[in-house]
Design a protein around this motif. Structure first.
Motif, short mmCIF file in Angstrom:
data_model
loop_
_atom_site.label_atom_id
_atom_site.label_comp_id
_atom_site.label_asym_id
_atom_site.label_seq_id
_atom_site.Cartn_x
_atom_site.Cartn_y
_atom_site.Cartn_z
N VAL A 210 -99.47 81.46 -20.45
CA VAL A 210 -98.87 80.45 -19.59
C VAL A 210 -98.91 79.11 -20.31
CG1 VAL A 210 -99.05 79.23 -17.39
CG2 VAL A 210 -99.60 81.67 -17.51
N TYR A 211 -97.84 78.34 -20.21
CA TYR A 211 -97.77 77.02 -20.84
C TYR A 211 -97.67 75.94 -19.76
CZ TYR A 211 -96.60 79.82 -24.95
OH TYR A 211 -96.62 80.74 -25.96
N LEU A 212 -98.08 74.73 -20.12
CA LEU A 212 -98.00 73.59 -19.21
C LEU A 212 -97.06 72.55 -19.78
CD1 LEU A 212 -98.99 72.08 -16.68
CD2 LEU A 212 -100.86 71.14 -18.07
N GLY A 213 -96.01 72.21 -19.02
CA GLY A 213 -95.04 71.25 -19.49
C GLY A 213 -95.48 69.81 -19.26
N LEU A 214 -94.77 68.88 -19.82
CA LEU A 214 -95.10 67.46 -19.70
C LEU A 214 -94.98 66.97 -18.26
CD1 LEU A 214 -93.35 66.04 -22.89
CD2 LEU A 214 -95.79 66.54 -22.57
N THR A 215 -94.19 67.66 -17.45
CA THR A 215 -93.98 67.26 -16.06
C THR A 215 -95.07 67.80 -15.14
OG1 THR A 215 -92.59 69.19 -15.62
CG2 THR A 215 -91.49 67.19 -16.39
N GLY A 216 -96.01 68.58 -15.69
CA GLY A 216 -97.06 69.18 -14.85
C GLY A 216 -96.67 70.52 -14.28
N GLU A 217 -95.55 71.05 -14.73
CA GLU A 217 -95.08 72.35 -14.25
C GLU A 217 -95.49 73.44 -15.25
OE1 GLU A 217 -90.99 73.70 -12.15
OE2 GLU A 217 -90.77 73.17 -14.27
N TYR A 218 -96.09 74.50 -14.75
CA TYR A 218 -96.47 75.64 -15.58
C TYR A 218 -95.25 76.53 -15.79
CZ TYR A 218 -101.32 74.44 -14.23
OH TYR A 218 -102.51 73.81 -14.00
N HIS A 219 -95.25 77.27 -16.91
CA HIS A 219 -94.14 78.21 -17.11
C HIS A 219 -94.58 79.34 -18.04
CE1 HIS A 219 -93.16 76.58 -21.19
NE2 HIS A 219 -93.63 75.46 -20.67
N PHE A 220 -93.97 80.51 -17.85
CA PHE A 220 -94.24 81.66 -18.69
C PHE A 220 -93.05 82.61 -18.64
CE2 PHE A 220 -95.88 82.73 -14.49
CZ PHE A 220 -95.42 84.03 -14.28
N GLU A 221 -92.96 83.47 -19.63
CA GLU A 221 -91.90 84.46 -19.70
C GLU A 221 -92.25 85.67 -18.84
OE1 GLU A 221 -88.98 83.97 -21.31
OE2 GLU A 221 -89.76 81.97 -21.77
N GLU A 233 -87.84 84.17 -16.59
CA GLU A 233 -88.81 83.09 -16.76
C GLU A 233 -89.29 82.63 -15.39
OE1 GLU A 233 -89.02 79.02 -19.35
OE2 GLU A 233 -87.49 79.09 -17.80
N CYS A 234 -90.57 82.27 -15.30
CA CYS A 234 -91.15 81.78 -14.06
C CYS A 234 -91.76 80.40 -14.28
CB CYS A 234 -92.23 82.75 -13.55
SG CYS A 234 -92.96 82.26 -11.96
N ARG A 235 -91.53 79.50 -13.34
CA ARG A 235 -92.11 78.17 -13.37
C ARG A 235 -92.79 77.91 -12.04
NH1 ARG A 235 -90.42 74.63 -17.35
NH2 ARG A 235 -88.98 75.55 -18.85
N PHE A 236 -93.94 77.22 -12.05
CA PHE A 236 -94.62 76.96 -10.79
C PHE A 236 -95.46 75.68 -10.87
CE2 PHE A 236 -97.59 79.48 -13.30
CZ PHE A 236 -98.84 78.92 -13.03
N THR A 237 -95.74 75.12 -9.72
CA THR A 237 -96.60 73.96 -9.61
C THR A 237 -97.81 74.34 -8.76
OG1 THR A 237 -95.50 73.15 -7.61
CG2 THR A 237 -94.65 72.37 -9.73
N VAL A 238 -98.87 73.56 -8.84
CA VAL A 238 -100.07 73.81 -8.04
C VAL A 238 -100.31 72.63 -7.11
CG1 VAL A 238 -101.14 75.28 -9.78
CG2 VAL A 238 -101.59 72.82 -9.80
#
Length: 288
Positions: A210-221, A233-238
């Protein structure tokens, strides 16, 4: 005192809820972004961006929410970390079949789910665009978890009802669903959405981090996709109102002759702090 609203708004809204005794209930009918609230002023959270990344708890908490959501929805999960939630969701797809008579089919499903220990409420609208033909349908359902009985609203108008409707009066009519009811397809559609997303989160491992983007959104393939020509691809916030967004693309292959995209957007709120207050029309149907 009755109020309507969705926590995750302004400070003024939070203060008004506190003054109301920390309780928000439904009016005469269900409405989008309206939830029943009890005890705490906000609800549980899946963490925050920084601690969630450092401790790797952001993904773990979101995966737990995702894997438990289906069981909470249908009443089969009673001992998990999450007991209730409010959810608005959207599913879209665009598929084109090539070759002779090529045609594109677009679908849009919008819905809301409010679920607690006793009941689940589901409302959705479905639109299908195929060539020059457009099909519109809507559904409204309540599950009594004590006996596993689903009830469907029988006077929903496909032409006028949508997920944003807020009827002024409780004029709904309900009846208990049977195993052969055509409305079961809508229930299964919501359940399959949770099942698919559980598979997506299960694809994360040491080879698929899982990676963390500059916007605070996580993402992974999404490596759970095994069909030829597919990639997801999936993106999510906490946080208090976590959002999960998933998209998969299907490339045209010699075997499928099809290409397009499919996406699922989930917007949670009031985790462990949602209370479903049934309209009188549903209560009467449950007595029969």
């Amino acid at each position: 005192m009755k109020k309507k609203g969705r926590i995750c708004g302004t400070i003024g809204l939070i203060l008004s809820l506190a003054l109301a005794g920390g309780t928000v209930v439904y009016g005469t009918m269900f409405a989008k972004n309206t939830v029943g609230k009890a005890e705490k002023p906000i609800g549980s959270a899946t963490g925050n961006v920084f601690d969630g990344w450092i401790n790797k708890s952001g993904f773990d908490e979101t995966k737990t929410l995702m894997t438990e959501s289906g069981g909470i929805f249908d009443g089969s999960k009673k001992d998990g970390k999450y007991k209730s939630y409010s959810l608005s969701f959207t599913q879209t797809s665009t598929m084109t079949v090539t070759g002779d008579g090529a045609q594109t089919v677009n679908t849009l499903t919008e819905g809301v789910i409010y679920t607690d220990a006793d009941y689940t409420y589901l409302k959705l609208s479905f639109k299908n665009f195929e060539g020059r033909t457009t099909t519109i349908s809507a559904g409204e359902y309540v599950l009594s978890k004590s006996d596993g009985a689903w009830f469907a609203r029988t006077n929903v108008s496909s032409a006028t009802e949508n997920v944003d409707d807020t009827p002024l009066l409780d004029v709904a009519k309900w009846e208990q669903m049977t195993e052969t009811s055509s409305d079961q397809a809508y229930i299964l559609s919501a359940s399959s959405m949770f099942g698919r997303m559980t598979e997506v989160f299960g694809s994360v491992n040491s080879d698929n981090p899982v990676y963390l983007g500059l916007t605070g959104e996580y993402h992974f393939e999404d490596t759970s996709v095994t069909a030829e020509g597919q990639a997801g691809e999936c993106r999510f916030t906490v946080g208090l109102c976590p959002t999960i967004r998933y998209c998969t693309e299907i490339s045209e292959t010699e075997e499928t002759k099809t290409y397009g995209t499919m996406s699922i957007d989930l917007h949670y709120s009031n985790l462990n702090n949602t209370k479903v207050d049934l309209p009188d029309s549903v209560k009467e149907a449950m007595k029969k």
